[in-house]
Design a protein around this motif. Sequence first.
Motif, mmCIF file in Angstrom:
data_model
loop_
_atom_site.group_PDB
_atom_site.id
_atom_site.type_symbol
_atom_site.label_atom_id
_atom_site.label_comp_id
_atom_site.label_asym_id
_atom_site.label_seq_id
_atom_site.Cartn_x
_atom_site.Cartn_y
_atom_site.Cartn_z
ATOM 1 N N SER A 100 42.893 27.763 34.753
ATOM 2 C CA SER A 100 43.965 26.808 34.492
ATOM 3 C C SER A 100 45.092 26.965 35.498
ATOM 4 C CB SER A 100 44.526 27.017 33.081
ATOM 5 O OG SER A 100 45.592 26.117 32.837
ATOM 6 N N GLY A 101 45.636 25.838 35.902
ATOM 7 C CA GLY A 101 46.843 25.859 36.726
ATOM 8 C C GLY A 101 48.082 26.143 35.895
ATOM 9 N N TYR A 102 47.966 25.973 34.588
ATOM 10 C CA TYR A 102 49.072 26.332 33.699
ATOM 11 C C TYR A 102 49.140 27.845 33.558
ATOM 12 C CZ TYR A 102 49.135 21.455 32.141
ATOM 13 O OH TYR A 102 49.220 20.086 32.082
ATOM 14 N N LEU A 103 50.314 28.344 33.268
ATOM 15 C CA LEU A 103 50.462 29.753 32.946
ATOM 16 C C LEU A 103 50.073 29.979 31.491
ATOM 17 C CD1 LEU A 103 53.858 30.561 34.700
ATOM 18 C CD2 LEU A 103 51.540 31.092 35.505
ATOM 19 N N TYR A 104 49.598 31.153 31.204
ATOM 20 C CA TYR A 104 49.230 31.550 29.841
ATOM 21 C C TYR A 104 50.369 31.232 28.869
ATOM 22 C CZ TYR A 104 48.293 34.827 25.978
ATOM 23 O OH TYR A 104 48.098 35.399 24.751
ATOM 24 N N GLN A 118 42.016 30.680 21.396
ATOM 25 C CA GLN A 118 41.440 31.550 20.369
ATOM 26 C C GLN A 118 39.974 31.881 20.659
ATOM 27 O OE1 GLN A 118 43.728 32.656 17.965
ATOM 28 N NE2 GLN A 118 45.002 31.419 19.305
ATOM 29 N N TYR A 119 39.310 31.057 21.470
ATOM 30 C CA TYR A 119 37.894 31.242 21.791
ATOM 31 C C TYR A 119 37.667 31.807 23.196
ATOM 32 C CZ TYR A 119 37.374 28.370 17.674
ATOM 33 O OH TYR A 119 37.466 27.884 16.392
ATOM 34 N N VAL A 120 38.705 31.770 24.019
ATOM 35 C CA VAL A 120 38.568 32.181 25.420
ATOM 36 C C VAL A 120 38.692 33.698 25.529
ATOM 37 C CG1 VAL A 120 39.631 32.011 27.712
ATOM 38 C CG2 VAL A 120 39.421 29.967 26.269
ATOM 39 N N ASP A 121 37.755 34.297 26.248
ATOM 40 C CA ASP A 121 37.804 35.740 26.490
ATOM 41 C C ASP A 121 38.692 36.071 27.679
ATOM 42 O OD1 ASP A 121 35.849 36.705 24.453
ATOM 43 O OD2 ASP A 121 34.545 35.341 25.559
ATOM 44 N N VAL A 122 38.539 35.316 28.764
ATOM 45 C CA VAL A 122 39.290 35.578 29.986
ATOM 46 C C VAL A 122 39.852 34.262 30.522
ATOM 47 C CG1 VAL A 122 39.129 36.407 32.378
ATOM 48 C CG2 VAL A 122 37.907 37.607 30.560
ATOM 49 N N LEU A 123 41.136 34.298 30.885
ATOM 50 C CA LEU A 123 41.811 33.149 31.481
ATOM 51 C C LEU A 123 42.295 33.530 32.868
ATOM 52 C CD1 LEU A 123 43.224 30.303 31.228
ATOM 53 C CD2 LEU A 123 45.246 31.590 30.453
ATOM 54 N N VAL A 124 41.950 32.711 33.858
ATOM 55 C CA VAL A 124 42.536 32.830 35.184
ATOM 56 C C VAL A 124 43.620 31.765 35.230
ATOM 57 C CG1 VAL A 124 42.136 32.783 37.673
ATOM 58 C CG2 VAL A 124 40.324 33.583 36.133
ATOM 59 N N ASP A 125 44.885 32.211 35.253
ATOM 60 C CA ASP A 125 45.978 31.245 35.136
ATOM 61 C C ASP A 125 46.798 31.153 36.416
ATOM 62 O OD1 ASP A 125 47.709 33.488 35.113
ATOM 63 O OD2 ASP A 125 48.887 32.712 33.439
ATOM 64 N N LEU A 137 39.640 38.515 47.096
ATOM 65 C CA LEU A 137 39.929 38.427 45.669
ATOM 66 C C LEU A 137 38.667 38.063 44.895
ATOM 67 C CD1 LEU A 137 43.299 36.476 45.812
ATOM 68 C CD2 LEU A 137 42.984 38.897 45.265
ATOM 69 N N LYS A 138 38.468 38.723 43.767
ATOM 70 C CA LYS A 138 37.349 38.387 42.891
ATOM 71 C C LYS A 138 37.836 37.437 41.800
ATOM 72 C CE LYS A 138 34.051 41.475 41.767
ATOM 73 N NZ LYS A 138 33.484 42.713 41.215
ATOM 74 N N PHE A 139 37.124 36.348 41.630
ATOM 75 C CA PHE A 139 37.305 35.407 40.526
ATOM 76 C C PHE A 139 38.647 34.682 40.502
ATOM 77 C CE2 PHE A 139 34.400 38.715 38.585
ATOM 78 C CZ PHE A 139 33.239 38.010 38.855
ATOM 79 N N LYS A 140 39.420 34.754 41.571
ATOM 80 C CA LYS A 140 40.634 33.953 41.650
ATOM 81 C C LYS A 140 40.878 33.589 43.100
ATOM 82 C CE LYS A 140 44.066 37.746 41.707
ATOM 83 N NZ LYS A 140 45.236 38.280 40.992
ATOM 84 N N GLY A 141 41.664 32.548 43.316
ATOM 85 C CA GLY A 141 41.841 32.036 44.664
ATOM 86 C C GLY A 141 43.067 32.536 45.397
ATOM 87 N N SER A 142 44.143 32.839 44.655
ATOM 88 C CA SER A 142 45.358 33.285 45.328
ATOM 89 C C SER A 142 45.999 34.436 44.550
ATOM 90 C CB SER A 142 46.342 32.120 45.508
ATOM 91 O OG SER A 142 46.657 31.480 44.295
ATOM 92 N N LEU A 143 46.783 35.213 45.279
ATOM 93 C CA LEU A 143 47.351 36.445 44.734
ATOM 94 C C LEU A 143 48.237 36.240 43.508
ATOM 95 C CD1 LEU A 143 48.188 38.118 48.142
ATOM 96 C CD2 LEU A 143 46.544 38.967 46.471
ATOM 97 N N ASN A 144 48.872 35.086 43.392
ATOM 98 C CA ASN A 144 49.769 34.826 42.259
ATOM 99 C C ASN A 144 49.019 34.646 40.940
ATOM 100 O OD1 ASN A 144 48.870 32.235 43.516
ATOM 101 N ND2 ASN A 144 49.865 31.407 41.693
ATOM 102 N N GLN A 145 47.757 34.297 41.005
ATOM 103 C CA GLN A 145 47.001 34.039 39.786
ATOM 104 C C GLN A 145 46.694 35.346 39.064
ATOM 105 O OE1 GLN A 145 43.961 31.779 41.881
ATOM 106 N NE2 GLN A 145 44.614 29.931 40.806
ATOM 107 N N ARG A 146 46.586 35.240 37.741
ATOM 108 C CA ARG A 146 46.288 36.415 36.921
ATOM 109 C C ARG A 146 44.951 36.212 36.224
ATOM 110 N NH1 ARG A 146 51.646 36.380 33.243
ATOM 111 N NH2 ARG A 146 50.895 34.254 32.997
#
Length: 175
Positions: A100-104, A118-125, A137-146
């Motif tokens: 998601s481009g939205y923050l958690y 409630q159903y999501v195990d991992v969010l890349v935000d 980076l593994k599983f994300k595109g830019s350093l700011n993402q979590r």
Amino acid sequence: MKIRLASKCNIDSIVDGPGLRIVVWTQGCPHHCPFCHNPQTHDYKGGFEEDIETIIALLDDIKLQQGITFSGGEPFEQPLPLIEIAKAAKKKKLNIWAYSGYLYEELLEKKDCFELLQYVDVLVDGRFIHEQKHYQLKFKGSLNQRIIDVQASLKEHKVILSKYDEENEKLKIEQ
């Protein structure tokens, strides 16, 4: 119930989360991040509509897949159909990742998005920021993402990073 998709579901992804995964590519995104990896998914009128039962039936046919990933576009623009798909995925014991481009913190404030979490195990935000892009980076595109462990975060009422983000931190990537 219908969902707007950018393309047919990819049932053999190895880059959108750990292991072999199914990816649901949603259509429509408000973020329009410069240099987005999937700019064709931005238009809300693009792609095509699919009955969620078609996607749920696809889950019945999988053999080796360990999880399902909601990507796009912006999956949290269509939380209601994804909730139903997520419920079916959980019955199949699949782990669920979402990008998601939205923050958690923003997603917590939206009732339907909170329910999907409630159903999501991992969010890349977080939005993709081209100037912070890094190929290691593994599983994300830019350093700011979590990469967030959603269930631990919901339980602790604060952001708990996933072990996958901890691995990225070990890379000691310089901006």
